[in-house]
Design an enzyme around this catalytic site. Sequence first.
Site, PDB file in Angstrom:
ATOM      1  N   ASN A 341      -8.710  29.346   1.408  1.00 32.43           N
ATOM      2  CA  ASN A 341      -8.639  29.483   2.877  1.00 32.43           C
ATOM      3  C   ASN A 341      -7.338  30.656   3.046  1.00 32.43           C
ATOM      4  OD1 ASN A 341      -7.221  28.696   5.741  1.00 32.43           O
ATOM      5  ND2 ASN A 341      -9.322  28.422   5.706  1.00 32.43           N
ATOM      6  N   ARG A 386      -5.554  31.017   6.689  1.00 31.73           N
ATOM      7  CA  ARG A 386      -6.654  31.510   7.839  1.00 31.73           C
ATOM      8  C   ARG A 386      -6.831  30.728   8.840  1.00 31.73           C
ATOM      9  NH1 ARG A 386     -12.264  31.793   9.296  1.00 31.73           N
ATOM     10  NH2 ARG A 386     -13.104  33.844   9.689  1.00 31.73           N
ATOM     11  N   CYS A 387      -6.984  29.357   8.468  1.00 35.40           N
ATOM     12  CA  CYS A 387      -7.224  28.263   9.645  1.00 35.40           C
ATOM     13  C   CYS A 387      -6.013  28.687  10.711  1.00 35.40           C
ATOM     14  CB  CYS A 387      -7.229  26.958   9.151  1.00 35.40           C
ATOM     15  SG  CYS A 387      -8.533  26.589   8.081  1.00 35.40           S
ATOM     16  N   MET A 388      -4.892  28.717  10.378  1.00 34.48           N
ATOM     17  CA  MET A 388      -3.448  28.862  11.271  1.00 34.48           C
ATOM     18  C   MET A 388      -3.559  30.128  12.083  1.00 34.48           C
ATOM     19  SD  MET A 388      -0.544  26.795   9.005  1.00 34.48           S
ATOM     20  CE  MET A 388      -0.680  28.028   7.736  1.00 34.48           C
TER      21      MET A 388
END
Length: 401
Positions: A341, A386-388
């Site tokens: 990620n 990436r999620c954040m």
Amino acid sequence: MTHYVDSEVSRLTTVMLHRPGPELARLTPRNNDSLLFDGIPWVGRAQEEHDAFAAALRERGVEVLYLGQLLAETLAVSEARTEVIAGVLDDRRLGDTLRGRVAGYLADQDPPRLADVLMAGLAHEEMKPGPGGLVYQMMDPHDFVIDPLPNLLFTRDSSVWIGDRVAVTSLAMPARARETTLTEAIYRYHPRFAGTDLLYQPGLEHVEGGDVLLLAPGVLAVGVGERTTPAGAERLALRVFAAGLAHTILAVPIAQERATMHLDTVCTMVDVDAVVMYPIVADTLRAWTVTRGADGEPVVAPPRPFLEAAAEAMGIDRLRIIDTGLDPVTAEREQWDDGNNTLAISPRLCVAYERNVETNAQLERAGIEVIRISGSELGSGRGGPRCMSCPIERVPLTDDR
């Protein structure tokens, strides 16, 4: 302002983050599973780690916007305030008596305080004096009248920009459903986003931003599994095609396991022709290729190996793979710790958690510069850089080569 994103890797200029706050402090061993966290994060350290993440982005010339600040500014608009409060009150658990008291409580808050309550929730014991009524009296003292939203940390999931439009997603898990009411209000009412067209809205079939990869201009991959449904992928494809934002959508089934909840937990892009990928799925991941027919209806081709279908749609010979780990045990550990990620700031430059030592070494061997950040506490919600991050503006890929 005009905002635009057409790839995963072109130079990032503006991003939306959410600095973890009181909502993370609401997590306990009693509720962390229902709120989708694997552990109880040390909030102060999580904030330090997040601040370092934001600083690393700024040092590379990225403008950082904070969801909490945008929300407070949005709630200064009366229509937005009314709409967001109505979303909170539309909770069948409340009952009429408690709903009335909650409505009064929220109406009394100024925009910054209201934003805090909407994000961090409202505990039973914070309503003093108690409002009476059967619902409130029968609640456990540790219950929440308004649930906290600790997963706001993962801003990628509730919205994704495709070209000059934003898809406000439809989150599958009940613990996260209210996140998109806040995100949608920001895009509809904040002055910065005036005139922005919404490509997708909450209430439609389930689609989550972690499942949407902009492989190249005109080419999207959409993971289908625990969070994004086939119907959601199809609905998004139809809207993207109608807006002329893509010519090919790849629908990619992924294993429905906690460690692989989104496509970006097994695969993210680090260059225009390279992905960092969980090796266990590299040879088994498949894709249905969806294009637009002459009548506007989707045309679906039979499944093919994902890497083959992606390369063809992107117009390249092949998609290079960078493995996470040289052996199965290391690969599995680093995939669990969000080694796949990564957030690309520009081609061949990405942000990754420092703990994924082997994955980062593999990236550097492949010519990818890695900006390492700490994530021992941020990772407790199972999400990486990436999620954040929700990219709001990138330089168009054709201008960035």
